[in-house]
Motif scaffolding. Structure first.
Motif, PDB file in Angstrom:
ATOM      1  N   GLY A  47      42.669  66.355  11.827  1.00  0.00           N
ATOM      2  CA  GLY A  47      43.384  65.185  11.332  1.00  0.00           C
ATOM      3  C   GLY A  47      42.473  63.983  11.148  1.00  0.00           C
ATOM      4  O   GLY A  47      42.563  63.264  10.141  1.00  0.00           O
ATOM      5  N   GLU A  48      41.586  63.775  12.112  1.00  0.00           N
ATOM      6  CA  GLU A  48      40.668  62.628  12.008  1.00  0.00           C
ATOM      7  C   GLU A  48      39.656  62.828  10.887  1.00  0.00           C
ATOM      8  O   GLU A  48      39.319  61.895  10.156  1.00  0.00           O
ATOM      9  N   LEU A  49      39.175  64.056  10.725  1.00  0.00           N
ATOM     10  CA  LEU A  49      38.231  64.333   9.650  1.00  0.00           C
ATOM     11  C   LEU A  49      38.910  64.197   8.281  1.00  0.00           C
ATOM     12  O   LEU A  49      38.304  63.699   7.322  1.00  0.00           O
ATOM     13  N   VAL A  82      29.696  62.792  10.407  1.00  0.00           N
ATOM     14  CA  VAL A  82      30.489  63.046   9.202  1.00  0.00           C
ATOM     15  C   VAL A  82      30.641  61.778   8.373  1.00  0.00           C
ATOM     16  O   VAL A  82      30.464  61.792   7.147  1.00  0.00           O
ATOM     17  N   GLU A  83      30.972  60.660   9.032  1.00  0.00           N
ATOM     18  CA  GLU A  83      31.132  59.426   8.265  1.00  0.00           C
ATOM     19  C   GLU A  83      29.817  59.016   7.617  1.00  0.00           C
ATOM     20  O   GLU A  83      29.809  58.538   6.474  1.00  0.00           O
ATOM     21  N   LEU A  84      28.724  59.202   8.302  1.00  0.00           N
ATOM     22  CA  LEU A  84      27.419  58.905   7.721  1.00  0.00           C
ATOM     23  C   LEU A  84      27.188  59.751   6.473  1.00  0.00           C
ATOM     24  O   LEU A  84      26.741  59.243   5.432  1.00  0.00           O
ATOM     25  N   ALA A  85      27.497  61.040   6.559  1.00  0.00           N
ATOM     26  CA  ALA A  85      27.320  61.929   5.413  1.00  0.00           C
ATOM     27  C   ALA A  85      28.185  61.488   4.232  1.00  0.00           C
ATOM     28  O   ALA A  85      27.734  61.482   3.080  1.00  0.00           O
ATOM     29  N   GLN A 134      33.861  70.744   5.285  1.00  0.00           N
ATOM     30  CA  GLN A 134      34.662  71.832   5.856  1.00  0.00           C
ATOM     31  C   GLN A 134      34.630  71.732   7.374  1.00  0.00           C
ATOM     32  O   GLN A 134      33.553  71.671   7.981  1.00  0.00           O
ATOM     33  N   TYR A 135      35.806  71.737   7.973  1.00  0.00           N
ATOM     34  CA  TYR A 135      35.911  71.708   9.428  1.00  0.00           C
ATOM     35  C   TYR A 135      35.890  73.129   9.963  1.00  0.00           C
ATOM     36  O   TYR A 135      36.716  73.969   9.590  1.00  0.00           O
ATOM     37  N   TYR A 138      36.883  58.211   1.932  1.00  0.00           N
ATOM     38  CA  TYR A 138      35.696  58.223   1.073  1.00  0.00           C
ATOM     39  C   TYR A 138      35.876  59.064  -0.196  1.00  0.00           C
ATOM     40  O   TYR A 138      34.920  59.276  -0.936  1.00  0.00           O
ATOM     41  N   GLY A 139      37.086  59.544  -0.431  1.00  0.00           N
ATOM     42  CA  GLY A 139      37.352  60.301  -1.647  1.00  0.00           C
ATOM     43  C   GLY A 139      36.717  61.672  -1.684  1.00  0.00           C
ATOM     44  O   GLY A 139      36.348  62.173  -2.754  1.00  0.00           O
ATOM     45  N   ALA A 140      36.602  62.307  -0.522  1.00  0.00           N
ATOM     46  CA  ALA A 140      35.974  63.622  -0.443  1.00  0.00           C
ATOM     47  C   ALA A 140      37.014  64.710  -0.231  1.00  0.00           C
ATOM     48  O   ALA A 140      38.101  64.464   0.304  1.00  0.00           O
ATOM     49  N   LEU A 141      36.674  65.924  -0.632  1.00  0.00           N
ATOM     50  CA  LEU A 141      37.525  67.073  -0.376  1.00  0.00           C
ATOM     51  C   LEU A 141      37.412  67.468   1.091  1.00  0.00           C
ATOM     52  O   LEU A 141      36.311  67.465   1.656  1.00  0.00           O
ATOM     53  N   PHE A 142      38.543  67.840   1.696  1.00  0.00           N
ATOM     54  CA  PHE A 142      38.532  68.283   3.084  1.00  0.00           C
ATOM     55  C   PHE A 142      39.067  69.702   3.174  1.00  0.00           C
ATOM     56  O   PHE A 142      40.208  69.976   2.812  1.00  0.00           O
ATOM     57  N   MET A 143      38.225  70.602   3.646  1.00  0.00           N
ATOM     58  CA  MET A 143      38.568  72.014   3.766  1.00  0.00           C
ATOM     59  C   MET A 143      38.632  72.412   5.237  1.00  0.00           C
ATOM     60  O   MET A 143      37.941  71.831   6.081  1.00  0.00           O
ATOM     61  N   VAL A 144      39.414  73.437   5.534  1.00  0.00           N
ATOM     62  CA  VAL A 144      39.491  74.011   6.878  1.00  0.00           C
ATOM     63  C   VAL A 144      38.982  75.434   6.818  1.00  0.00           C
ATOM     64  O   VAL A 144      39.308  76.189   5.901  1.00  0.00           O
TER      65      VAL A 144
END
Length: 205
Positions: free
Chosen positions: A51-53, A23-26, A35-36, A60-66
């Protein structure tokens, strides 16, 4: 609403040993929506991983979806939730997560896409566009129907299902704003190469 930020590669997770590294590489390479998806994991593990994601996405300023779980999205302070056809409705998600939350909905045909827009979804996932082994219970959707969906709805469209660097461009050319990818990145022997190729396909579509 931040649906206008949906473009390019929309990465969906699956349980792999080096999840956080991939994920961090991406994110480092330019992915801006994650999206998790951890349906088979225990609730405590889901919250820990989410939480970690979320922290990585903030970094990195990305959107995080569940995926699917409105409750988990609230507990981990996600940017939003992506709902399947049987996972709840947009109004409930909005009430629980707040007006600024991003709510997406999976769709498999024109009628479902139009209904999702009428319900107030911020974006739709449309597929399964190509054969995939990630989800065995998914409903097939035709790539040929995607242009009809594009004409019928104003929402951002995320194509999903068996997408990789070889077909991502076709999905965007057919009318999608972004392509959702799971195994082509999460199971790639060389994830950096896979991510770069998909991003390149998105940029040149």
């Amino acid at each position: 609403m931040r649906a206008h930020r949906l473009s390019g590669l929309y990465l969906i997770t699956m349980p792999v040993a080096d999840l956080f590294e991939r994920v961090e590489l991406a994110l480092q390479l330019g992915v801006r929506t994650l999206q998790y998806r951890g349906k088979d994991e225990a609730p405590a593990r889901q919250l820990q991983v989410a939480g970690e994601l979320r922290q990585l996405c903030r970094q990195y300023g990305a959107l995080f979806m569940v995926n699917d779980s409105i409750q988990l999205a609230r507990e981990c302070a996600a940017d939003g939730v992506h709902l399947g056809q049987g996972d709840g409705n947009v109004a409930v998600a909005r009430k629980v997560l707040g007006a600024d939350a991003l709510v997406g909905m999976s769709t498999h045909c024109l009628a479902e896409a139009v209904a999702a827009e009428e319900q107030g979804a911020d974006y739709i996932g449309f597929g399964c566009l190509f054969p995939t082994g990630t989800k065995t219970d998914t409903t097939a959707a035709s790539l040929h129907e995607l242009p009809r969906v594009r004409r019928a709805v104003r929402l951002p469209i995320v194509g999903i299902g068996g997408i990789d660097a070889d077909n991502a461009g076709r999905v965007l050319q057919a009318g999608a704003d972004a392509v959702a990818v799971i195994s082509a990145v999460m199971q790639a022997d060389h994830p950096a190469d896979a991510i770069r190729r998909i991003l390149q396909s998105c940029q040149t579509a």
